[in-house]
Design a protein around this motif. Structure first.
Motif, PDB file in Angstrom:
ATOM      1  N   ILE A 216       0.835  -1.200   0.000  1.00 14.95           N
ATOM      2  CA  ILE A 216       0.000   0.000   0.000  1.00 14.95           C
ATOM      3  C   ILE A 216       0.875   1.258   0.000  1.00 14.95           C
ATOM      4  CG2 ILE A 216      -1.703   1.313   1.343  1.00 14.95           C
ATOM      5  CD1 ILE A 216      -2.758  -1.454   2.318  1.00 14.95           C
ATOM      6  N   PHE A 217       1.942   1.254   0.782  1.00 17.17           N
ATOM      7  CA  PHE A 217       2.816   2.418   0.871  1.00 17.17           C
ATOM      8  C   PHE A 217       3.929   2.388  -0.166  1.00 17.17           C
ATOM      9  CE2 PHE A 217       0.623   2.654   4.836  1.00 17.17           C
ATOM     10  CZ  PHE A 217       0.535   4.004   5.089  1.00 17.17           C
ATOM     11  N   GLY A 218       4.424   1.225  -0.506  1.00 16.58           N
ATOM     12  CA  GLY A 218       5.359   1.084  -1.612  1.00 16.58           C
ATOM     13  C   GLY A 218       6.782   1.547  -1.367  1.00 16.58           C
ATOM     14  N   PHE A 219       7.214   1.670  -0.138  1.00 19.24           N
ATOM     15  CA  PHE A 219       8.605   2.008   0.136  1.00 19.24           C
ATOM     16  C   PHE A 219       9.461   0.756  -0.015  1.00 19.24           C
ATOM     17  CE2 PHE A 219       6.401   5.385   2.315  1.00 19.24           C
ATOM     18  CZ  PHE A 219       7.230   6.485   2.168  1.00 19.24           C
ATOM     19  N   ASN A 220      10.761   0.959  -0.205  1.00 12.69           N
ATOM     20  CA  ASN A 220      11.657  -0.192  -0.185  1.00 12.69           C
ATOM     21  C   ASN A 220      12.525  -0.119   1.067  1.00 12.69           C
ATOM     22  OD1 ASN A 220      14.053   1.366  -0.685  1.00 12.69           O
ATOM     23  ND2 ASN A 220      13.543   1.380  -2.867  1.00 12.69           N
ATOM     24  N   ILE A 221      13.251  -1.172   1.348  1.00 10.49           N
ATOM     25  CA  ILE A 221      13.992  -1.284   2.596  1.00 10.49           C
ATOM     26  C   ILE A 221      15.037  -0.181   2.746  1.00 10.49           C
ATOM     27  CG2 ILE A 221      15.725  -2.904   1.751  1.00 10.49           C
ATOM     28  CD1 ILE A 221      14.071  -3.050   5.182  1.00 10.49           C
ATOM     29  N   PHE A 222      15.607   0.272   1.647  1.00 11.93           N
ATOM     30  CA  PHE A 222      16.632   1.318   1.713  1.00 11.93           C
ATOM     31  C   PHE A 222      16.025   2.666   2.091  1.00 11.93           C
ATOM     32  CE2 PHE A 222      18.069  -1.865  -1.400  1.00 11.93           C
ATOM     33  CZ  PHE A 222      19.153  -2.348  -0.682  1.00 11.93           C
ATOM     34  N   ASN A 223      14.867   2.973   1.527  1.00 10.42           N
ATOM     35  CA  ASN A 223      14.180   4.219   1.869  1.00 10.42           C
ATOM     36  C   ASN A 223      13.715   4.216   3.315  1.00 10.42           C
ATOM     37  OD1 ASN A 223      13.778   3.634  -1.057  1.00 10.42           O
ATOM     38  ND2 ASN A 223      12.961   5.703  -1.027  1.00 10.42           N
ATOM     39  N   ILE A 224      13.243   3.079   3.770  1.00  6.25           N
ATOM     40  CA  ILE A 224      12.672   2.998   5.114  1.00  6.25           C
ATOM     41  C   ILE A 224      13.705   3.324   6.179  1.00  6.25           C
ATOM     42  CG2 ILE A 224      11.705   1.404   6.812  1.00  6.25           C
ATOM     43  CD1 ILE A 224      10.242   0.080   4.471  1.00  6.25           C
ATOM     44  N   ASN A 225      14.897   2.767   6.055  1.00  8.68           N
ATOM     45  CA  ASN A 225      15.927   3.045   7.057  1.00  8.68           C
ATOM     46  C   ASN A 225      16.288   4.520   7.101  1.00  8.68           C
ATOM     47  OD1 ASN A 225      16.269   0.599   8.325  1.00  8.68           O
ATOM     48  ND2 ASN A 225      17.657  -0.151   6.753  1.00  8.68           N
ATOM     49  N   SER A 226      16.341   5.165   5.956  1.00 13.57           N
ATOM     50  CA  SER A 226      16.666   6.593   5.967  1.00 13.57           C
ATOM     51  C   SER A 226      15.524   7.410   6.577  1.00 13.57           C
ATOM     52  CB  SER A 226      17.005   7.091   4.564  1.00 13.57           C
ATOM     53  OG  SER A 226      15.954   6.863   3.683  1.00 13.57           O
ATOM     54  N   TYR A 227      14.277   6.995   6.363  1.00  9.82           N
ATOM     55  CA  TYR A 227      13.146   7.708   6.974  1.00  9.82           C
ATOM     56  C   TYR A 227      13.063   7.460   8.471  1.00  9.82           C
ATOM     57  CZ  TYR A 227      11.136   9.095   2.499  1.00  9.82           C
ATOM     58  OH  TYR A 227      10.926   9.672   1.294  1.00  9.82           O
ATOM     59  N   ILE A 228      13.235   6.213   8.880  1.00 11.33           N
ATOM     60  CA  ILE A 228      13.110   5.865  10.296  1.00 11.33           C
ATOM     61  C   ILE A 228      14.251   6.458  11.121  1.00 11.33           C
ATOM     62  CG2 ILE A 228      13.123   3.916  11.918  1.00 11.33           C
ATOM     63  CD1 ILE A 228      10.497   4.271  10.398  1.00 11.33           C
ATOM     64  N   ASN A 229      15.436   6.519  10.551  1.00 10.79           N
ATOM     65  CA  ASN A 229      16.587   7.046  11.290  1.00 10.79           C
ATOM     66  C   ASN A 229      16.636   8.569  11.313  1.00 10.79           C
ATOM     67  OD1 ASN A 229      17.495   4.499  11.975  1.00 10.79           O
ATOM     68  ND2 ASN A 229      18.625   4.287  10.057  1.00 10.79           N
ATOM     69  N   ASN A 230      15.780   9.208  10.548  1.00 10.49           N
ATOM     70  CA  ASN A 230      15.689  10.661  10.539  1.00 10.49           C
ATOM     71  C   ASN A 230      14.483  11.054  11.401  1.00 10.49           C
ATOM     72  OD1 ASN A 230      15.043  13.342   9.895  1.00 10.49           O
ATOM     73  ND2 ASN A 230      16.006  13.152   7.887  1.00 10.49           N
ATOM     74  N   ASN A 231      14.750  11.697  12.530  1.00 12.17           N
ATOM     75  CA  ASN A 231      13.670  12.036  13.470  1.00 12.17           C
ATOM     76  C   ASN A 231      12.591  12.917  12.852  1.00 12.17           C
ATOM     77  OD1 ASN A 231      14.505  10.521  15.625  1.00 12.17           O
ATOM     78  ND2 ASN A 231      15.758  12.157  16.491  1.00 12.17           N
ATOM     79  N   TYR A 232      12.959  13.760  11.916  1.00 17.33           N
ATOM     80  CA  TYR A 232      11.978  14.630  11.277  1.00 17.33           C
ATOM     81  C   TYR A 232      10.899  13.792  10.575  1.00 17.33           C
ATOM     82  CZ  TYR A 232       9.899  17.915   8.003  1.00 17.33           C
ATOM     83  OH  TYR A 232       9.006  18.662   7.287  1.00 17.33           O
ATOM     84  N   TYR A 233      11.328  12.855   9.732  1.00 20.77           N
ATOM     85  CA  TYR A 233      10.369  12.017   9.003  1.00 20.77           C
ATOM     86  C   TYR A 233       9.653  11.042   9.933  1.00 20.77           C
ATOM     87  CZ  TYR A 233      12.322  13.857   4.705  1.00 20.77           C
ATOM     88  OH  TYR A 233      12.713  14.689   3.709  1.00 20.77           O
ATOM     89  N   LEU A 234      10.385  10.521  10.904  1.00 25.18           N
ATOM     90  CA  LEU A 234       9.766   9.604  11.862  1.00 25.18           C
ATOM     91  C   LEU A 234       8.625  10.302  12.600  1.00 25.18           C
ATOM     92  CD1 LEU A 234       9.767   6.845  13.236  1.00 25.18           C
ATOM     93  CD2 LEU A 234      11.432   7.755  14.856  1.00 25.18           C
TER      94      LEU A 234
END
Length: 84
Positions: A53-71
């Protein structure tokens, strides 16, 4: 099953392995509902971002999760659904 009968609650139990509840889409919905219930959980956010449904890949997810702004954006979004 008898507990439901004790309270006069109708139940439906489907033991079919090919049930609609065993599809990828059903599992995706469960991940989304868990994230709404527990929006502060990083593992729940990772799980929903990996769904089709969201369509992210594993590489994008780590960069989003590790960035407090996006998290925090994801957490705030799911808190809105939680408050409904």
């Amino acid at each position: 099953m008898d507990v439901f009968k004790d309270f006069n609650l109708p139940i439906f139990y489907n033991n079919n392995k090919d049930s609609i509840f065993n599809t990828l889409e059903a599992k995706d919905i469960i991940y989304i509902l868990k994230c709404i219930l527990f929006p502060m959980s990083k593992i729940n956010i990772k799980n929903i971002l990996l769904t089709s449904i969201f369509g992210f890949n594993i590489f994008n997810i780590n960069s989003y999760i590790n960035n407090n702004y996006y998290l925090n954006i994801f957490i705030d979004e799911f808190y809105l659904y939680y408050d409904l």
